[in-house]
Motif scaffolding. Structure first.
Motif, mmCIF file in Angstrom:
data_model
loop_
_atom_site.group_PDB
_atom_site.id
_atom_site.type_symbol
_atom_site.label_atom_id
_atom_site.label_comp_id
_atom_site.label_asym_id
_atom_site.label_seq_id
_atom_site.Cartn_x
_atom_site.Cartn_y
_atom_site.Cartn_z
ATOM 1 N N LEU A 1 0.666 -1.169 -0.023
ATOM 2 C CA LEU A 1 0.011 -0.105 -0.156
ATOM 3 C C LEU A 1 0.879 1.196 -0.070
ATOM 4 N N ASN A 2 1.995 1.281 0.495
ATOM 5 C CA ASN A 2 3.116 2.352 0.361
ATOM 6 C C ASN A 2 3.496 2.690 -0.886
ATOM 7 N N THR A 3 3.660 1.709 -1.705
ATOM 8 C CA THR A 3 4.008 1.874 -3.059
ATOM 9 C C THR A 3 3.053 1.621 -4.255
ATOM 10 N N ASN A 4 1.996 1.252 -3.855
ATOM 11 C CA ASN A 4 0.807 0.763 -4.834
ATOM 12 C C ASN A 4 1.179 -0.035 -5.833
ATOM 13 N N LYS A 5 2.055 -1.223 -5.309
ATOM 14 C CA LYS A 5 2.514 -2.117 -6.338
ATOM 15 C C LYS A 5 2.225 -3.594 -6.159
ATOM 16 N N LEU A 6 2.099 -4.582 -7.123
ATOM 17 C CA LEU A 6 1.749 -5.873 -6.596
ATOM 18 C C LEU A 6 2.978 -6.364 -6.346
ATOM 19 N N VAL A 7 3.131 -7.207 -5.402
ATOM 20 C CA VAL A 7 4.285 -7.766 -4.869
ATOM 21 C C VAL A 7 4.161 -9.326 -4.965
ATOM 22 N N ILE A 8 5.022 -10.242 -5.719
ATOM 23 C CA ILE A 8 4.860 -11.444 -6.090
ATOM 24 C C ILE A 8 6.126 -12.146 -5.382
ATOM 25 N N LYS A 9 5.992 -13.017 -4.515
ATOM 26 C CA LYS A 9 7.214 -13.798 -3.827
ATOM 27 C C LYS A 9 7.161 -15.249 -4.201
ATOM 28 N N LYS A 10 8.436 -15.812 -4.200
ATOM 29 C CA LYS A 10 8.556 -17.260 -4.297
ATOM 30 C C LYS A 10 9.326 -17.618 -3.082
ATOM 31 N N ASN A 11 8.906 -18.225 -2.165
ATOM 32 C CA ASN A 11 9.678 -18.732 -0.938
ATOM 33 C C ASN A 11 10.430 -17.465 -0.283
ATOM 34 N N GLU A 12 9.400 -16.731 0.011
ATOM 35 C CA GLU A 12 9.582 -15.286 0.655
ATOM 36 C C GLU A 12 10.680 -14.461 0.092
ATOM 37 N N THR A 13 11.082 -14.787 -1.001
ATOM 38 C CA THR A 13 11.643 -13.863 -2.045
ATOM 39 C C THR A 13 11.137 -13.117 -3.092
ATOM 40 N N VAL A 14 11.231 -11.974 -3.058
ATOM 41 C CA VAL A 14 10.492 -11.011 -3.989
ATOM 42 C C VAL A 14 11.040 -11.499 -5.496
ATOM 43 N N VAL A 15 10.099 -11.671 -6.421
ATOM 44 C CA VAL A 15 10.505 -12.139 -7.620
ATOM 45 C C VAL A 15 9.945 -10.889 -8.373
ATOM 46 N N ALA A 16 8.880 -9.952 -8.202
ATOM 47 C CA ALA A 16 8.616 -9.088 -8.948
ATOM 48 C C ALA A 16 7.703 -8.183 -8.092
ATOM 49 N N ARG A 17 7.993 -6.642 -8.596
ATOM 50 C CA ARG A 17 7.148 -5.627 -8.123
ATOM 51 C C ARG A 17 6.551 -5.008 -9.143
ATOM 52 N N VAL A 18 5.091 -5.020 -9.561
ATOM 53 C CA VAL A 18 4.515 -4.361 -10.561
ATOM 54 C C VAL A 18 3.447 -3.234 -10.258
ATOM 55 N N PRO A 19 3.834 -1.879 -10.742
ATOM 56 C CA PRO A 19 2.944 -0.818 -10.619
ATOM 57 C C PRO A 19 1.706 -1.099 -10.999
ATOM 58 N N LEU A 20 0.618 -0.781 -9.986
ATOM 59 C CA LEU A 20 -0.588 -0.893 -10.448
ATOM 60 C C LEU A 20 -1.177 0.381 -10.851
ATOM 61 N N PRO A 21 -2.245 0.215 -12.041
ATOM 62 C CA PRO A 21 -2.787 1.508 -12.645
ATOM 63 C C PRO A 21 -3.611 2.394 -11.927
ATOM 64 N N TRP A 22 -4.280 1.722 -10.998
ATOM 65 C CA TRP A 22 -5.210 2.494 -10.084
ATOM 66 C C TRP A 22 -4.669 2.152 -8.659
#
Length: 94
Positions: free
Chosen positions: A42-63
């Motif tokens: 919620l601080n960055t408005n990004k979708l965060v995807i993790k695999k085994n607790e490691t962040v593999v992607a941060r995707v900015p959301l359009p809304w």
């Protein structure tokens, strides 16, 4: 339809708009469903995807407010669909 492809920690990532949804697709090889987690920072408005607790992607959301419509994982491909939140106007005529 806009689309964006990027490499995120050796994972292919694609984003696109379909109708009234924003679609995030990530190819995450050698992964089991139980190894994955996804959420919105919620601080960055990004979708965060993790695999085994490691962040593999941060995707900015359009809304600012989004609601998930579908989350799907099959054959190492994660697809997350979100739409604009119920209390936010996308600014486009319907």
């Amino acid at each position: 339809m806009k689309t964006r492809q990027a490499k995120a920690v050796n994972h292919l990532l694609d984003t696109r708009f379909e109708e009234h949804e924003f679609v995030i697709t990530a190819d995450i090889p050698d992964t089991k469903k139980d190894d994955l987690a996804a959420g919105i920072d919620l601080n960055t408005n990004k979708l965060v995807i993790k695999k085994n607790e490691t962040v593999v992607a941060r995707v900015p959301l359009p809304w600012d407010l989004v609601e998930p419509t579908r989350v799907w994982f099959h054959n190492d491909v994660l697809e997350i669909r979100v739409q604009i939140g119920a209390h936010q106007d996308d600014g486009h005529d319907k």
